[in-house]
Design a protein around this motif. Structure first.
Motif, short mmCIF file in Angstrom:
data_model
loop_
_atom_site.label_atom_id
_atom_site.label_comp_id
_atom_site.label_asym_id
_atom_site.label_seq_id
_atom_site.Cartn_x
_atom_site.Cartn_y
_atom_site.Cartn_z
N VAL A 163 -1.92 -15.66 1.70
CA VAL A 163 -0.95 -15.16 2.68
C VAL A 163 -0.53 -13.72 2.42
CG1 VAL A 163 -0.06 -17.46 3.23
CG2 VAL A 163 1.02 -16.14 1.40
N VAL A 164 -0.57 -13.30 1.15
CA VAL A 164 -0.17 -11.93 0.82
C VAL A 164 -1.08 -11.36 -0.27
CG1 VAL A 164 2.28 -12.38 1.34
CG2 VAL A 164 1.49 -12.46 -1.03
N ASN A 165 -1.07 -10.04 -0.34
CA ASN A 165 -1.64 -9.30 -1.47
C ASN A 165 -0.51 -8.40 -1.96
OD1 ASN A 165 -3.27 -8.02 -3.36
ND2 ASN A 165 -4.40 -6.80 -1.85
N GLN A 166 0.01 -8.70 -3.16
CA GLN A 166 1.10 -7.89 -3.71
C GLN A 166 0.51 -6.77 -4.55
OE1 GLN A 166 4.38 -8.37 -7.17
NE2 GLN A 166 4.53 -9.96 -5.62
N LEU A 167 0.92 -5.53 -4.29
CA LEU A 167 0.40 -4.40 -5.05
C LEU A 167 1.29 -3.18 -4.89
CD1 LEU A 167 -2.75 -3.09 -3.10
CD2 LEU A 167 -0.90 -4.39 -2.10
N GLU A 168 1.09 -2.21 -5.76
CA GLU A 168 1.88 -0.98 -5.68
C GLU A 168 1.64 -0.30 -4.33
OE1 GLU A 168 2.32 3.39 -7.86
OE2 GLU A 168 1.27 1.78 -8.91
N TYR A 169 2.73 0.00 -3.64
CA TYR A 169 2.61 0.55 -2.29
C TYR A 169 3.83 1.40 -1.97
CZ TYR A 169 1.58 0.65 2.73
OH TYR A 169 1.29 1.06 4.00
N HIS A 170 3.61 2.66 -1.63
CA HIS A 170 4.68 3.60 -1.28
C HIS A 170 4.02 4.81 -0.61
CE1 HIS A 170 3.18 5.56 -4.92
NE2 HIS A 170 3.48 4.47 -5.61
N PRO A 171 4.78 5.80 -0.14
CA PRO A 171 4.17 6.90 0.62
C PRO A 171 3.09 7.67 -0.13
CG PRO A 171 6.53 6.89 0.98
CD PRO A 171 6.26 5.87 -0.09
N TRP A 172 3.14 7.67 -1.46
CA TRP A 172 2.15 8.40 -2.24
C TRP A 172 0.95 7.53 -2.61
CZ3 TRP A 172 7.38 8.79 -2.61
CH2 TRP A 172 7.94 10.04 -2.34
N LEU A 173 0.97 6.28 -2.15
CA LEU A 173 -0.13 5.34 -2.43
C LEU A 173 -0.20 4.33 -1.29
CD1 LEU A 173 -2.27 4.78 -4.63
CD2 LEU A 173 -0.68 3.13 -5.63
N LYS A 174 -0.76 4.77 -0.15
CA LYS A 174 -0.76 3.93 1.05
C LYS A 174 -1.95 2.97 1.11
CE LYS A 174 0.36 5.45 5.06
NZ LYS A 174 0.42 6.23 6.32
N ARG A 175 -3.02 3.24 0.38
CA ARG A 175 -4.17 2.34 0.28
C ARG A 175 -4.68 1.92 1.66
NH1 ARG A 175 -4.12 0.45 -4.97
NH2 ARG A 175 -2.15 0.37 -6.10
N PRO A 176 -5.14 2.84 2.50
CA PRO A 176 -5.53 2.48 3.87
C PRO A 176 -6.65 1.45 3.96
CG PRO A 176 -6.23 4.72 3.30
CD PRO A 176 -5.28 4.28 2.24
N GLU A 177 -7.61 1.49 3.01
CA GLU A 177 -8.72 0.52 3.07
C GLU A 177 -8.22 -0.89 2.79
OE1 GLU A 177 -8.76 3.23 1.12
OE2 GLU A 177 -10.18 4.56 2.16
N ILE A 178 -7.38 -1.03 1.77
CA ILE A 178 -6.83 -2.34 1.44
C ILE A 178 -5.91 -2.81 2.56
CG2 ILE A 178 -5.43 -3.68 -0.18
CD1 ILE A 178 -6.35 -1.79 -2.39
N GLN A 179 -5.09 -1.91 3.07
CA GLN A 179 -4.17 -2.26 4.14
C GLN A 179 -4.93 -2.76 5.37
OE1 GLN A 179 -2.00 0.95 6.13
NE2 GLN A 179 -0.13 -0.28 6.01
N GLN A 180 -6.03 -2.08 5.72
CA GLN A 180 -6.81 -2.48 6.88
C GLN A 180 -7.46 -3.83 6.67
OE1 GLN A 180 -7.00 -0.65 9.94
NE2 GLN A 180 -7.68 -2.72 10.50
N TYR A 181 -8.01 -4.06 5.46
CA TYR A 181 -8.66 -5.34 5.17
C TYR A 181 -7.64 -6.48 5.27
CZ TYR A 181 -11.93 -8.66 3.17
OH TYR A 181 -12.77 -9.74 3.00
#
Length: 297
Positions: A178-196
């Protein structure tokens, strides 16, 4: 309605919950117990719940599951008007406990530490730091815990696209993460992971949402916070909500716990200009010691 449109329209200000891919509701705001000493965990969890938090995030490696549970039980005992079902208790399997048999023992141990809660709302794999066989065996054990009614939802943490693909291509996957918990903030948006994750109907749960306090004095952030008459931490949290992220914030200060919880109402919505100023493109600035999503084992 897409994730982004729903959040940017201010929906989070009216409803503090998302619905997961299994139909279960989860708060958008969470209190995190990482780096909270066991001696302080019980009091701080109770304080967070008094403030309004209903998502409490811990982990086996944090060494405070028992104390976290006691904080929840103390709150429920003092506030019978609040149902157990209103509180989401989250914990995680550490990488040294991966593999079917070890994970079974770890789940059993966490359930004992959560005695009185009757079940665990969300159990995550803390990181991919083992190997493919152990990761999938661990997920199989977690699926069985859901079958047995011991755990309501399962997911992963610190998984990169490669690790997510491995899981979704597995022929024994029956219960979706249901979720993927990971470091996420404006300096680390991770677009590939976010899209997946978005393509597979998974929510991102942001840890280190406040950048481990490393960027709270950033001049740009201060300027935006001054405009909204709030703290820089509140700006970071509102930014996360407008990205559609479940954001975790931990603190040992009751004052900051309250300020963090009030971010949704204090900052009703960041403007398009605010969001553009906080868009650092492909910036890759990791605040944690390292980034497990890049693990190749």
């Amino acid at each position: 309605m897409s994730f982004k449109r729903s959040i940017s329209s201010g929906a989070v200000s009216r409803a503090r919950n998302y619905v997961l891919n299994n139909g279960i509701s989860i708060p958008v705001q969470g209190y995190g117990l990482h780096n909270i000493p066991p001696s302080q965990a019980t009091h701080l969890v109770t304080q967070a719940l008094l403030t309004g938090y209903r998502l409490i995030d811990t982990g086996r490696y944090y060494n405070n599951e028992t104390e976290t549970t006691q904080g929840i039980l103390n709150f429920l005992n003092d506030h019978p008007e609040v149902e157990r079902s209103e509180i989401n208790y989250v914990t995680k399997i550490w990488h040294t406990e991966q593999g079917f048999d070890k994970t079974k023992l770890a789940i059993e141990s966490s359930l004992k530490r959560a005695e009185g809660l009757n079940y665990i709302d969300l159990f995550l794999i803390n990181s991919p730091l083992s190997n493919k066989r152990k990761r999938l065996e661990t997920y199989q054990a977690l699926q069985e815990s859901v079958d047995q009614g011991l755990v309501k939802s399962i997911g992963v943490s610190n998984y990169g696209v490669r690790h997510l693909q491995e899981l979704f291509e597995w022929d024994k996957l029956r219960i979706l993460p249901v979720v993927n918990q990971l470091e996420y903030h404006p300096w680390l948006k991770r677009p590939e992971i976010q899209q997946y994750c978005q393509d597979h109907d998974m929510k991102i749960m942001g840890s280190a949402s406040l950048t481990l306090a490393k960027m709270l004095s950033d001049p740009l952030l201060i300027d935006i916070a001054d405009k909204h008459q709030c703290t820089t931490a509140q700006i970071l949290l509102r930014w996360g909500y407008q990205q559609g992220v479940i954001s975790l914030a931990g603190s040992k200060s009751p004052k900051r716990i309250m300020e963090n919880y009030e971010a949704i109402e204090k900052v009703r919505e960041l403007s398009e200009d605010d969001m553009e100023r906080l868009d650092f493109g492909k910036c890759y600035k990791v605040m944690c010691p390292w980034d497990p999503t890049t693990y190749k084992g």
